[in-house]
Design an enzyme around this catalytic site. Sequence first.
Site, PDB file in Angstrom:
ATOM      1  N   CYS A   7      18.868  31.077  -3.148  1.00 43.96           N
ATOM      2  CA  CYS A   7      18.413  32.261  -2.411  1.00 43.96           C
ATOM      3  C   CYS A   7      16.926  32.090  -2.155  1.00 43.96           C
ATOM      4  O   CYS A   7      16.420  30.963  -2.198  1.00 43.96           O
ATOM      5  CB  CYS A   7      18.763  33.550  -3.163  1.00 43.96           C
ATOM      6  N   ASN A  10      14.974  33.225  -6.114  1.00 52.01           N
ATOM      7  CA  ASN A  10      15.656  32.738  -7.334  1.00 52.01           C
ATOM      8  C   ASN A  10      15.454  33.694  -8.511  1.00 52.01           C
ATOM      9  O   ASN A  10      15.371  33.265  -9.658  1.00 52.01           O
ATOM     10  CB  ASN A  10      15.219  31.305  -7.705  1.00 52.01           C
ATOM     11  N   CYS A  12      16.917  37.238  -7.941  1.00 54.81           N
ATOM     12  CA  CYS A  12      17.898  38.320  -7.767  1.00 54.81           C
ATOM     13  C   CYS A  12      19.311  37.785  -7.564  1.00 54.81           C
ATOM     14  O   CYS A  12      20.162  37.876  -8.448  1.00 54.81           O
ATOM     15  CB  CYS A  12      17.523  39.219  -6.586  1.00 54.81           C
ATOM     16  N   ARG A  13      19.569  37.211  -6.376  1.00 54.32           N
ATOM     17  CA  ARG A  13      20.946  36.856  -6.029  1.00 54.32           C
ATOM     18  C   ARG A  13      21.449  35.581  -6.692  1.00 54.32           C
ATOM     19  O   ARG A  13      22.508  35.582  -7.336  1.00 54.32           O
ATOM     20  CB  ARG A  13      21.087  36.741  -4.503  1.00 54.32           C
ATOM     21  N   SER A  14      20.743  34.473  -6.501  1.00 51.36           N
ATOM     22  CA  SER A  14      21.308  33.200  -6.984  1.00 51.36           C
ATOM     23  C   SER A  14      21.428  33.114  -8.512  1.00 51.36           C
ATOM     24  O   SER A  14      22.401  32.516  -9.000  1.00 51.36           O
ATOM     25  CB  SER A  14      20.574  31.991  -6.390  1.00 51.36           C
ATOM     26  N   ASP A 123      19.656  40.541   0.702  1.00 43.93           N
ATOM     27  CA  ASP A 123      18.633  40.533  -0.338  1.00 43.93           C
ATOM     28  C   ASP A 123      18.469  41.938  -0.906  1.00 43.93           C
ATOM     29  O   ASP A 123      18.089  42.856  -0.181  1.00 43.93           O
ATOM     30  CB  ASP A 123      17.315  40.056   0.289  1.00 43.93           C
TER      31      ASP A 123
HETATM   32  P1  4NP Z   1      16.293  36.781  -4.157  1.00 42.31           P
HETATM   33  O1  4NP Z   1      15.414  38.080  -3.855  1.00 42.31           O
HETATM   34  O2  4NP Z   1      16.046  35.821  -3.011  1.00 42.31           O
HETATM   35  O3  4NP Z   1      17.684  37.282  -4.182  1.00 42.31           O
HETATM   36  O4  4NP Z   1      15.813  36.240  -5.488  1.00 42.31           O
HETATM   37  C1  4NP Z   1      14.028  37.980  -3.632  1.00 42.31           C
HETATM   38  C2  4NP Z   1      13.165  38.214  -4.667  1.00 42.31           C
HETATM   39  C3  4NP Z   1      11.801  38.110  -4.462  1.00 42.31           C
HETATM   40  C4  4NP Z   1      11.316  37.782  -3.218  1.00 42.31           C
HETATM   41  C5  4NP Z   1      12.183  37.529  -2.191  1.00 42.31           C
HETATM   42  C6  4NP Z   1      13.544  37.633  -2.398  1.00 42.31           C
HETATM   43  N1  4NP Z   1       9.931  37.694  -2.998  1.00 42.31           N
HETATM   44  O5  4NP Z   1       9.512  37.315  -1.899  1.00 42.31           O
HETATM   45  O6  4NP Z   1       9.143  37.974  -3.902  1.00 42.31           O
END
Ligand code: 4NP
Length: 152
Positions: A7, A10, A12-14, A123
Amino acid sequence: MKILFVCLGNICRSPLAEGILKKKIEEYGISGIIHSAGFEPYHEGQHPDPRSVATAKNHDIDISGKTARLFTLEDFDNYDKILVMDAMNYADVMRNARNGSDRSKVDYLLNLINEGSDDEVPDPYYGGPSGFDKVFDMMDRACDRIVKDLLN
Ligand code: 4NP
């Protein structure tokens, strides 16, 4: 089977997908290597978002020890499948692919349950906790499919 979930952050989702699939293959006695990575360095080295940790915990999955890491070129060599959450992740991974073999490993996670749809796992970072339950359910169904395919 060696699977890498990707994702953006790294956190939240993955990491949630990683925890879900690790638990499922353990339950079925399937051996495999399951990890996750991202492209945004902002949270590198950090544990998953507390909302992801809590959502996982509601399903008896502990992802609290995971630390965020960036995607690397070696990931193309080290994994059989690289499963992404959204179009941005897809573009990020594909931009780094060195050849057709690398490209053939990359797919949207939700294409496993809705072939060719390029559906995205949204997201949940900027939303409330219900977004995490929603992405959990989507990823859980896709991981069920992975397990089913591995058992066949
Ligand atoms: P993820 O969510 O891609 O599911 O881990 C996000 C968490 C943080 C950010 C972007 C996406 N960020 O830009 O800080």
